[in-house]
Enzyme design. Structure first.
Site, mmCIF file in Angstrom:
data_model
loop_
_atom_site.group_PDB
_atom_site.id
_atom_site.type_symbol
_atom_site.label_atom_id
_atom_site.label_comp_id
_atom_site.label_asym_id
_atom_site.label_seq_id
_atom_site.Cartn_x
_atom_site.Cartn_y
_atom_site.Cartn_z
ATOM 1 N N LYS B 90 0.873 -0.943 -0.236
ATOM 2 C CA LYS B 90 0.083 0.211 -0.133
ATOM 3 C C LYS B 90 0.797 1.388 0.103
ATOM 4 O O LYS B 90 2.225 1.363 0.684
ATOM 5 C CB LYS B 90 -1.036 0.352 1.245
ATOM 6 C CG LYS B 90 -1.744 0.679 1.324
ATOM 7 C CD LYS B 90 -3.235 1.215 2.293
ATOM 8 C CE LYS B 90 -3.761 1.913 2.768
ATOM 9 N NZ LYS B 90 -4.884 1.876 3.714
ATOM 10 N N SER B 165 -9.890 1.513 2.483
ATOM 11 C CA SER B 165 -9.007 2.011 1.777
ATOM 12 C C SER B 165 -8.199 1.231 0.887
ATOM 13 O O SER B 165 -7.132 1.860 0.090
ATOM 14 C CB SER B 165 -8.490 3.071 2.252
ATOM 15 O OG SER B 165 -7.093 3.148 3.340
ATOM 16 N N SER B 189 -9.425 -1.498 6.752
ATOM 17 C CA SER B 189 -9.575 -1.238 5.045
ATOM 18 C C SER B 189 -8.696 -1.995 4.745
ATOM 19 O O SER B 189 -8.045 -1.785 3.411
ATOM 20 C CB SER B 189 -8.356 0.654 5.564
ATOM 21 O OG SER B 189 -9.070 1.253 5.377
#
Lengths: 522, 503
Positions: B90, B165, B189
């Protein structure tokens, strides 16, 4: 002059002073939350890492040694040590603070309520006109020349220091008029303790003595170099005034830039006078931060843009709370060295020194060490004589030469020998001054100096008796007068005998023999 | 050679083909790059493809294997557990040599100056880093539409969101671009995009994986998680990155379990006697789709058939989870994001007259609207006079939620809930409806508030939309082994095909 003015004003007014003392734990090898070294100055931004620069993703790891030192500091001033403690974030934007929050402590500091006893002596003791009645004050020695005051400590907490900004293009590196600003983060993250006092201080001298004693205490603990010029110890004073007898507090002003003990004293004294005069003239004191200008000898308001900050404190989620065990705390307590108040007390009771002498010795760690090491050689019976040499001759010499004891040639052995030469009557106290000067200059030992300079006093009774007889015979009329009551002539005879002996007769022995001979009527 | 095998491969299989010399690490890296090249224009999983780094590290891994063979060692023994496995991070995880943008304009050109511990450990375990994945800006969002760069599309239906996310990290695994990836999970997330993309997605216990080097959102909630196309792959990945880190004072110094063995045990030996609690009160939450509710009930039946003791459990305080989370998360975020000020790094507004203007303009220009919204919410919640009413109260709710879970775990080993109330929604559908967007995390948020481990496992496809549905398995603190065992047994029982149909 502020001092005289103060004495006048203190008849009707009382000052209420609280101090905030920030001290960098310079004895820590590394910063508060990272592994960067703690040092002073150096090339800008060379002692930095992602943590103390607030880079994205960096996390703080608390320095265990700094926590230990903070608790030690708390124990040294009789603070209650919190069994549970934690760090909070104090939030405000400023470019010298990398994360735009300072990791500090809020409602759970390591150290809670405590106190210390300070001693005020010398002429400044008179500043405190209620010294016989105030609850936290007690006299020392009973002659009113010195008193002890107990000053409450609110708390001591641990936090990280900020970086340093230099403003370029303006006057004296200040922000006003600067064209750009440079930031050095070397200091950012240095462990810093903040001690806050209760509003128990009443005079500028008490403020100074308190700060001095805190410095001595931190030095004794070995947690900081307490260098006010370099900023490793920084004192802010909260000052307000009220009419004598009033119980409520007046509006306070915070004084900053007090970067020496003299500045602290003078800045507080100035501010007290300013506030009283303002009030007497019908004005009012504004709650504000004021800047002490040591060269102009006045305080002035900082741009009052600084409205009440909302720091939005909240517990720092990156650092788990601390639980301190009784065993751990007691283990630390056992390592406490002798502290200034206890040492002053010991010097008075064990060695019979005056409060003033005890205070003066304790206030200078080098002199106190020299004093105690010298006593180790001479024995405690000569404490007063040793204290005199240390406080007068040694202190004056170091002061005049501008050197530290360690850089001088003065040693406990030398001082001890000097004191003993005088007490044994080998040299006079006047000669001792000369011997001291030579010892300080050359490092030679006192006995050797006395010998080479032919100073040894004659204490041999028969030699002196011989001269006495000669002098009395040569001054028959004066002997007559003495015997008929003009006893003041004794000094004349002593002088004559010493003169006859080239200045080397022991005056004590001479008087003794003269007294005997003149009194006997022989 | 054909790259097709890699698209559906499991980590153990990739590693085995590499260590046996069937395929080189360089070939694997090239295959992964080719797959990204072919598919990522449509999907948008990556902010940065680190092709050079990937090939260089693949060559190093090949050399390590050659050296091991030369020394007469068995490469299967000598090489690390993820040797030759393509991985992704990420874009809030720092790694030197990469940009770490958090999908924000304020960090668009930011080059990492240090490594996140989790990323470092993943690469030390032999993973080949293919790139940094798109996300909602600073992890604020549930759809990856809040990226300052572009939205990521769901490989199952490019018109739909992959969740967020960590949407990019989920999409790249789902699309077969890499084998496993890391994300971060503050309120769901990792798990929610896992559910929406049909991948396995794990959020370990708070403190299990170091947060060092991961750009912080809500420090008391954040935890690094992982995506894989199988339970075993996520177990392998957690195994590689878990464990105490002196650089993170909240990481826990407890031994790391054998998660791979636990997963294999669940797959092979089942879970007879395991106590599984189906959440009943939270189940029918506002906006929960009937297909999702029936999928979770069906999952409970599967567990029962596998020999688990299935019962029902209520978690009444979790009703306050969303409210508490939207105080605590933004409060911590408002503080964590204060460092992005244009002074030392990141976007700096040009021509500011003084420092205040520099701050306000740099931040206004650099942050997107959701970031600004959360900073304002958090700043307000921590303000003098409001602290007790908001932050203090939210912390009290958090305590109650922890107590609910603690009571539930006295009766059950695993708590079963949906992961997300709906399947993946269409891009743009909820961007104006914040409450609907926030409600997406209603099942996952209480887990972060309690600091528990949980994972989303694919439970099948929604009959009406054909999109994947995930179920969430929650375990008690540091009971990841139990969780992997249950998840692997369930996975084996339902035999879900993680390949999106559009491939």
């Amino acid at each position: 002059m502020a001092k005289d003015r103060l004495r006048e004003l203190f008849a009707d007014w009382e000052a209420v002073i609280g101090l905030e003392i920030h001290t960098e734990l310079t004895a820590c090898a590394t910063k508060m939350f990272c592994g960067c070294p703690v040092e002073f100055a150096g090339e800008p931004n060379t002692r930095v890492c992602p943590v103390c620069l607030g880079m994205p993703g960096a996390l703080p790891t608390p320095n265990a040694r700094a926590i230990e030192m903070t608790v030690l500091a708390g124990l040294s001033v009789s603070c209650e040590i919190a069994r549970e403690s934690r760090f909070h974030r104090k939030q405000y934007f400023y470019p010298d603070m990398p994360s735009n929050y300072q990791i500090s402590q809020y409602d759970q500091p390591f150290c809670g309520l405590g106190f210390i006893d300070i001693q005020i002596d010398g002429p400044e003791a008179k500043q405190r006109i209620d010294r016989d009645t105030a609850a936290n004050v007690s006299p020392i020695d009973g002659d009113g020349a010195a008193y002890s005051a107990r000053i409450g400590i609110t708390r001591i907490h641990l936090e990280e220091d900020t970086g340093k900004m230099v403003h370029v293009g303006g006057a004296e590196g200040r922000l006003q008029g600067a064209t750009r600003s440079l930031i050095d983060f070397n200091r950012a993250g240095t462990p810093l303790i903040e001690l806050v006092t209760e509003p128990d201080i009443r005079t500028p001298e008490e403020a100074r003595r308190f700060a001095q004693q805190m410095r001595l205490t931190w030095l004794a603990l070995g947690i900081s170099d307490c260098n006010m010029e370099e900023g490793s110890m920084r004192v802010d004073a909260n000052v307000s005034v009220r009419r004598r007898g009033e119980k409520g507090f007046g509006t306070k002003a915070e004084i900053k830039n007090l970067n020496s003990f003299k500045s602290l004293h003078d800045g507080v004294a100035y501010e007290i006078v300013r506030q009283i005069e303002t009030l007497e003239a019908g004005g009012s004191v504004i709650q504000e931060t004021r800047h002490w200008d040591a060269s102009a000898k006045r305080t002035s308001a900082l741009r009052s843009k600084e409205q009440a900050h909302d720091y939005r404190y909240f517990p720092d989620p990156d650092i788990v709370p601390f639980v301190l065990s009784d065993e751990w705390i007691e283990g630390l307590r056992a390592t406490l060295p002798e502290l200034p108040a206890a040492r002053r007390q010991r010097y008075r009771t064990e060695f019979g020194l005056s409060a003033y002498d005890a205070g003066a010795l304790v206030s200078d760690a080098d002199l106190a060490t020299l004093f105690e090491e010298t006593l180790g050689l001479t024995g405690a019976a000569k404490a007063k004589a040793v204290a005199n040499v240390v406080l007068n001759d040694v202190a004056a010499f170091l002061n005049a030469e501008g050197v530290a004891l360690a850089q001088s040639r003065l040693t406990p052995g030398g001082i001890a020998e000097l004191v003993e030469l005088v007490s044994d009557g080998v040299i006079s106290s006047k000669q001792a001054k000369e011997v001291f000067a030579e010892m300080a200059a050359s490092g030679q030992m006192p006995a050797e100096i006395a010998d080479t300079r032919g100073m040894r006093q004659v204490s041999d009774h028969s030699a002196i008796e011989e001269v006495v007889d000669r002098v009395l015979a040569a001054n028959a009329s004066q002997v007559e007068s003495f015997r008929s009551g003009k006893t003041g002539l004794l000094g004349f005879f002593v002088g004559q005998v010493i003169k006859e002996m080239g200045g080397q007769a022991n005056p004590k022995v001479v008087s003794e023999i003269l007294g005997r001979k003149l009194g006997s009527g022989g | 050679m054909s790259t097709e095998w890699l698209v559906n491969a499991r980590a153990a299989e990739v590693r085995m083909r590499f260590v046996t010399g069937d395929v080189s690490a360089r070939e694997i890296a090239e295959s992964s790059l080719a797959r990204i090249e072919a598919t990522d224009e449509g999907i948008g999983a990556f902010n940065q493809v680190t092709a050079e780094l990937a090939l260089a590290s693949a060559d190093r891994i090949d050399e390590t294997r050659t050296a091991a063979v030369r020394e007469g060692l068995d490469p299967a023994q000598a090489l690390p557990p993820l040797a030759g496995v393509p991985v992704a991070l990420k874009d809030n995880m720092n790694l030197i040599g990469t940009r770490t943008t958090c999908s924000s304009r304020i960090l668009a050109d930011y080059e990492s100056v240090h490594d996140s511990t989790a990323a470092r450990r993943l690469l030390d375990a032999g993973g080949i880093l293919m790139g940094k994945c798109n996300m909602d800006e600073f992890a604020f969002g549930s759809s990856t539409e809040n990226s300052a760069f572009r939205p990521t599309c769901n490989p199952w239906d490019l018109e739909r969101v992959p969740g967020g996310s960590s949407g990019g990290s989920a999409a790249c695994v789902s699309a077969g671009q890499v084998v496993v990836s890391l994300g971060s999970d503050t309120g769901g997330s990792v798990r929610q995009p896992g559910a929406l993309t049909g991948t396995v997605a794990v959020k370990p216990t708070y403190g299990r994986v170091s947060r060092y080097g991961v750009v912080a959102f809500g420090s008391s909630l954040d935890q690094v998680g992982m995506f894989g196309r199988s339970v075993e792959d996520t177990a392998l990945t957690l195994q590689a990155i878990a464990g105490h880190d002196p650089a993170d004072a909240t990481s826990v110094d407890l031994p790391v379990g054998d998660y791979v063995a636990a997963a294999r045990c669940g797959a092979e030996q089942g879970i007879a006697g395991l106590r599984v609690g189906l959440v009943t009160d939270l189940l029918e939450a506002e906006g929960a789709a009937p297909e999702v509710i029936s999928a979770v009930r069906a999952a409970a039946d599967v567990f029962a058939k596998l020999g688990a003791e299935v019962g029902e459990v209520e978690l009444p305080s979790t009703a306050h989870g969303l409210s508490a989370y939207y105080i605590i998360g933004p409060a911590e975020a408002s503080s964590n994001l204060a460092r992005f000020d244009g002074i030392r790094y990141g976007h700096r507004a040009a021509g500011a007259a003084d420092v205040l203007e520099l701050y306000t303009r740099s931040r206004s220009e650099g942050f997107g609207s959701e970031v600004i919204r959360r900073i304002m919410l958090g700043t307000y919640a921590l303000s003098a006079g409001y602290y007790d009413a908001y932050y203090g109260k939210a912390q009290r709710a958090r305590t109650l939620i922890k107590q609910d879970f603690a009571a539930a775990f006295e009766r059950f080993d695993i708590i079963l809930t949906p992961t997300s109330p709906t399947v993946a929604f269409r891009i743009g559908e909820r961007i104006e409806d914040l409450m609907a967007m926030y409600l997406t995390d209603i099942y996952t948020i209480p887990v972060n508030l309690a600091g528990l481990p949980a994972m989303s496992v694919p439970a099948g496809l929604c009959p009406s939309s054909g999109m994947p549905i995930g179920v969430q398995l929650i375990a008690s603190h540091f009971a990841e082994e139990q969780m992997f065992r249950a998840a692997a047994a369930y996975e084996t029982a339902i035999g879900f095909d993680t390949s999106p149909p559009t491939r």
